[in-house]
Design an enzyme around this catalytic site. Sequence first.
Site: not given
Ligand code: NAD
Length: 260
Positions: A142, A155
Amino acid sequence: MKLQGKTAIVTGAASGIGRHIALAFAREGARVAIADLDRTAADAAATEIEAAGGQALSVTMDVTAERAVNDGIDACIAAFGGVDILVSNAGLQIVHPLEEFSFEEWKRLTSIHLDGAFLTTKACLPHMYRSGRGGSIIYMGSVHSKEASVLKAPYVTAKHGLIGLAKVVAKEGAQHGVRANVICPGFVRTPLVDRQIPEQARLLGLSEQTVIRDIMLKETIDGQFTTVEDVTEVAMLFASFPTNALTGQSLIVSHGWHMQ
Ligand code: NAD
């Protein structure tokens, strides 16, 4: 096709960024395992890939549970015969001032991001080493792998940690042709962020519009959210890069929110 003949495992691929990466990898010829806690949504993503003519496997996996990770990776290996690409992406966000975080929440958050990355990497590496083809391991970091924000102590801590893990994997994996990278997105409009907007608004006493404009997008150069497409382009670059030249690197994809 950029990933023809490759096999990829994407964690957290039932939603958001991971889902988009999984579908794109499949369009580029990879066989893709959708590994997620959410079985129904993982099945739906796999079905969508197959309906478009791709090959997919839905694997129910809690990335914080060693047995579940090992069983899940074994199932992928059994189905696909190997693994060339791991995208360790499963994640969660919880926001509180540091003094209000319970130890349970701290452990839950750091475990999903750090234990999940460690366990999936540990389970995939021997297969990548044995295959003689090496591989690509991509961690979803991130901007918070590089920069801090209020309310996000576990985080930010965990996302910084992924940079260290990737550097070690890059060094240890080098002799086997395994590369490691971190993608560092800015805010992407996924369910994870959609949940944060009202929470931050409440905690900071602001309107949701103000949270979006003055907190999430304030430092970007164009006031735009990063998109799942932006992040997927970077994942494709790392997964398909033809040499070791980029290994150990992290790349910020954030519309200029953070520049290095
Ligand atoms: P999201 O909530 O859309 O998807 C996250 C997925 O992870 C979900 O399908 C959930 O069921 C799964 N998950 C959660 N805990 C789990 C576990 N213990 N085992 C297996 N699966 C699990 O979120 P997203 O925004 O797509 O995030 C994906 C990644 O991107 C994360 O690591 C997040 O930190 C990172 N990220 C997101 C953003 C953002 O702005 N959305 C920015 C930077 C980084």
